[in-house]
Structures are given as C-alpha cells and as structure tokens.
Design a protein around this motif. Structure first.
Motif, PDB file in Angstrom:
ATOM      1  N   CYS A 195       0.877  -1.168   0.000  1.00  0.00           N
ATOM      2  CA  CYS A 195       0.000   0.000   0.000  1.00  0.00           C
ATOM      3  C   CYS A 195       0.915   1.220   0.000  1.00  0.00           C
ATOM      4  CB  CYS A 195      -0.916  -0.004   1.217  1.00  0.00           C
ATOM      5  SG  CYS A 195      -2.082   1.372   1.280  1.00  0.00           S
ATOM      6  N   LEU A 196       0.930   1.946  -1.119  1.00  0.00           N
ATOM      7  CA  LEU A 196       1.872   3.047  -1.299  1.00  0.00           C
ATOM      8  C   LEU A 196       1.179   4.260  -1.898  1.00  0.00           C
ATOM      9  CD1 LEU A 196       4.905   1.059  -2.776  1.00  0.00           C
ATOM     10  CD2 LEU A 196       4.849   2.169  -0.532  1.00  0.00           C
ATOM     11  N   SER A 197       1.839   5.400  -1.749  1.00  0.00           N
ATOM     12  CA  SER A 197       1.354   6.643  -2.333  1.00  0.00           C
ATOM     13  C   SER A 197       1.312   6.545  -3.859  1.00  0.00           C
ATOM     14  CB  SER A 197       2.280   7.790  -1.918  1.00  0.00           C
ATOM     15  OG  SER A 197       2.044   8.931  -2.701  1.00  0.00           O
ATOM     16  N   ARG A 198       0.298   7.174  -4.455  1.00  0.00           N
ATOM     17  CA  ARG A 198       0.215   7.198  -5.915  1.00  0.00           C
ATOM     18  C   ARG A 198       1.457   7.853  -6.524  1.00  0.00           C
ATOM     19  NH1 ARG A 198      -3.276   6.689 -10.121  1.00  0.00           N
ATOM     20  NH2 ARG A 198      -5.096   6.248  -8.822  1.00  0.00           N
ATOM     21  N   VAL A 199       1.991   8.901  -5.871  1.00  0.00           N
ATOM     22  CA  VAL A 199       3.165   9.564  -6.448  1.00  0.00           C
ATOM     23  C   VAL A 199       4.380   8.642  -6.461  1.00  0.00           C
ATOM     24  CG1 VAL A 199       2.344  11.845  -5.756  1.00  0.00           C
ATOM     25  CG2 VAL A 199       3.917  10.621  -4.257  1.00  0.00           C
ATOM     26  N   VAL A 200       4.430   7.687  -5.538  1.00  0.00           N
ATOM     27  CA  VAL A 200       5.559   6.758  -5.485  1.00  0.00           C
ATOM     28  C   VAL A 200       5.493   5.735  -6.611  1.00  0.00           C
ATOM     29  CG1 VAL A 200       6.622   4.917  -4.108  1.00  0.00           C
ATOM     30  CG2 VAL A 200       5.888   7.027  -2.993  1.00  0.00           C
ATOM     31  N   VAL A 201       4.310   5.223  -6.902  1.00  0.00           N
ATOM     32  CA  VAL A 201       4.181   4.104  -7.835  1.00  0.00           C
ATOM     33  C   VAL A 201       3.766   4.532  -9.229  1.00  0.00           C
ATOM     34  CG1 VAL A 201       3.663   2.474  -5.983  1.00  0.00           C
ATOM     35  CG2 VAL A 201       1.791   3.666  -7.126  1.00  0.00           C
ATOM     36  N   ALA A 202       3.610   5.828  -9.473  1.00  0.00           N
ATOM     37  CA  ALA A 202       3.099   6.286 -10.773  1.00  0.00           C
ATOM     38  C   ALA A 202       3.944   5.780 -11.929  1.00  0.00           C
ATOM     39  CB  ALA A 202       3.018   7.814 -10.796  1.00  0.00           C
ATOM     40  N   ASP A 203       5.269   5.766 -11.766  1.00  0.00           N
ATOM     41  CA  ASP A 203       6.130   5.357 -12.880  1.00  0.00           C
ATOM     42  C   ASP A 203       5.982   3.874 -13.200  1.00  0.00           C
ATOM     43  OD1 ASP A 203       7.284   4.695 -10.428  1.00  0.00           O
ATOM     44  OD2 ASP A 203       9.343   5.083 -11.094  1.00  0.00           O
ATOM     45  N   LEU A 204       5.915   3.023 -12.168  1.00  0.00           N
ATOM     46  CA  LEU A 204       5.809   1.586 -12.422  1.00  0.00           C
ATOM     47  C   LEU A 204       4.390   1.194 -12.852  1.00  0.00           C
ATOM     48  CD1 LEU A 204       8.075  -0.152  -9.750  1.00  0.00           C
ATOM     49  CD2 LEU A 204       8.648   0.907 -11.938  1.00  0.00           C
ATOM     50  N   LEU A 205       3.395   1.974 -12.460  1.00  0.00           N
ATOM     51  CA  LEU A 205       2.051   1.742 -12.994  1.00  0.00           C
ATOM     52  C   LEU A 205       2.018   2.069 -14.489  1.00  0.00           C
ATOM     53  CD1 LEU A 205      -0.237   3.254 -10.180  1.00  0.00           C
ATOM     54  CD2 LEU A 205       0.097   0.829 -10.705  1.00  0.00           C
ATOM     55  N   ALA A 206       2.658   3.179 -14.860  1.00  0.00           N
ATOM     56  CA  ALA A 206       2.670   3.587 -16.269  1.00  0.00           C
ATOM     57  C   ALA A 206       3.416   2.588 -17.141  1.00  0.00           C
ATOM     58  CB  ALA A 206       3.289   4.975 -16.400  1.00  0.00           C
TER      59      ALA A 206
END
Length: 300
Positions: free
Chosen positions: A242-253
C-alpha cells in the motif's frame, strides 16, 4: 558570571559531536578552551549537562532539557546577524528543511525549484528521514521546518495540515491476487503478504491507520527502509503493498505494477507542515511556507 551565546554554541557542538575534542575541531577552538567553556556553562547553571561514559559525553536529563532552548537562542542570534547583514529572501543562506522520505524524494525538489524561481535562493540544506526522526529534529531546532507524512507525536510544535495523498494497493501483474476483473475481498487481503516500511515511518503508520480498521492484522512479507525499495520488491512479486500514488506512478505507467481492486474504501492520508510553536518565522521561512501552501492550493 552570566550565561553567554558562546557557551551555548559550544554546548551544542559538544552535544552533536559527543566529546569536547571532536567539538573543538568542528568549531575551530582548542580542546582546553572548549572544555573550559562547557565547565563555565555548567557552573552558571549549577547543573551537570552530560554523563561521562568513557571518552564520550552523553546528554543527561538536564542537557536534554537545555538542548532545544539553546538551539532556539543560537538560531535566533544567527537570524539577527543575517538580517542586519542584508540577508533577505534572495540571499544565498539556506533554510534547514527536514522531509520524510516520500515527500523528500517526490515532492520537495519541485518546491525547492519553485523557491529558487521566486526568491532566487538555493535551499539546499535538506535532510531526508522518516517522520519520527524529522519531527524530533524540528522539536530540537536542528531544522527550521519539517514536511511529514504521518501524525506528529512531538510536543511543542505547530502542526499544519498540508496535502492529501492517495494510497493504492499494488502488486506485480504476475501476483496470484492480480487477476483481471477480480475484486479482492477483505479475507484475500488478510491472507496476503504485505511489504511494509520500518517502524517510525510515516508511510508505515498511515498504512496501518488506513488498513487495520478493516483487516485487523497485516501479515508481513518483508520490511524495507524506503518506499522505492518496497515498490520494486512488489514489482518483483515479493508481496503486495500500500503506497502513495506519487511513489508508484512510474511503475504503474510502465506496467510493472497494477492497482488491485479491493473491497476497501478509498484510502488517503494527510501530509503536514511542522515547525516549533515558539519559533520566530524569518522572511525566508515564511516565504517557503507560503510556497508549500501554494502547492496544496494547486492540488485542490
């Protein structure tokens, strides 16, 4: 004999360095002069400030009581010197900023760049640590302001709600729970292995506050010292996080992580701005606070 700023300055140097000899090197005095000034201070206060443990000097309860007051006085004196030397917002001296890990890595650089654009000043003295350590540094006047991502448990601080941060439950696409179209029940999440931050982290506390009312317990799959390590561990399939959206935005993209649909409500946490309640805000600090508030207004 009266209390002097010189004595307090030397006291702070000894507290930071752990011995009079090490402090003497930092402040460019002889060891004998440093010891004499410390003895003078203890004589003026009629109290021992350190416990002698071998060659180390460890703050005792008197020293810990004096420490934040000494930092405030020395900081105030330095501020007066800068003010009358023409040290306005555009001067090169830096604020001392403490930021918890997620903020320091993902949000603070943009605010510092904005400060340089607006004020023409380089704010380079930034300390990145977990929320508990940043709050302690603010309380002890080691930094001027803290930007934290969890509740503040230190007394004597002004705490201002700042940004709202969205939390996401994520996993590698190959994780057994990452099945297309599947909405995870709470029992699925209770049985899953969670990748967690260390104790004292604002992210760890925020995740616990968000998830424990629904799941009651998080089964650890690993404990890592920063969110970057957690997101890459999750991408490698070692567990869910469970992490901040700003942290995982790159790996989600990039498709290395996916958001897991769950029966949980929307998860969010609050970031905070903190500074000592008794601190006099310099023009530079007030200006930096306003830039932080400006970032919050843009988000809204």
């Amino acid at each position: 004999m009266r209390l002097t700023l010189r004595q307090l300055h030397i006291f702070l140097a000894v507290a930071d360095a752990g011995s009079t000899s090490a402090a003497a090197e930092v402040i460019s005095l002889s060891q004998s002069a440093t010891s004499a000034a410390l003895n003078e201070l203890e004589s003026v206060l009629a109290a021992r400030l350190f416990d002698r443990v071998g060659k180390r000097l460890m703050l005792n309860d008197n020293g810990r009581l004096l420490l934040p007051q000494a930092r405030q006085l020395c900081d105030g004196a330095a501020g007066i010197e800068r003010q009358f030397a023409g040290d306005g917002l555009g001067a090169p001296a830096s604020l001392r900023i403490g930021a918890s890990t997620t903020i320091g890595i993902y949000l603070l650089p943009a605010i510092l760049m904005r400060a340089r654009q607006v004020h023409g000043a380089s704010l380079a003295q930034a300390t990145i640590a977990n929320t508990a350590d940043v709050a302690a540094d603010v309380a002890q006047f080691k930094v001027d302001i803290g930007l934290i991502e969890g509740p503040c448990h230190e007394a004597g601080l002004q705490v201002e709600p700042w940004l709202e941060d969205e939390l996401l439950v994520v996993a590698a696409p190959s994780h057994p729970l990452a099945l297309p179209g599947r909405r995870l029940a709470l029992d699925d999440l209770r049985e899953a292995g969670w990748l967690l931050r260390e104790a004292g982290s604002g992210t760890r506390e925020a995740v616990a506050q968000a998830l424990l009312p629904h799941l009651h317990y998080l089964r650890p799959a690993g404990e890592l010292g920063n969110s970057e390590a957690i997101k890459h561990a999750a991408a490698a399939g070692l567990g869910i996080a469970c992490l901040s959206r700003v942290v995982v935005a790159d790996l989600l993209a990039s498709g290395q992580l996916v958001v897991l649909p769950t029966a949980l409500p929307a998860l969010a946490r609050r970031f905070y701005l903190i500074h000592p309640a008794r601190k006099i805000l310099s023009p530079r600090l007030a200006g930096f606070l306003e830039l932080c508030r400006e970032a919050a207004r843009r988000q809204a």
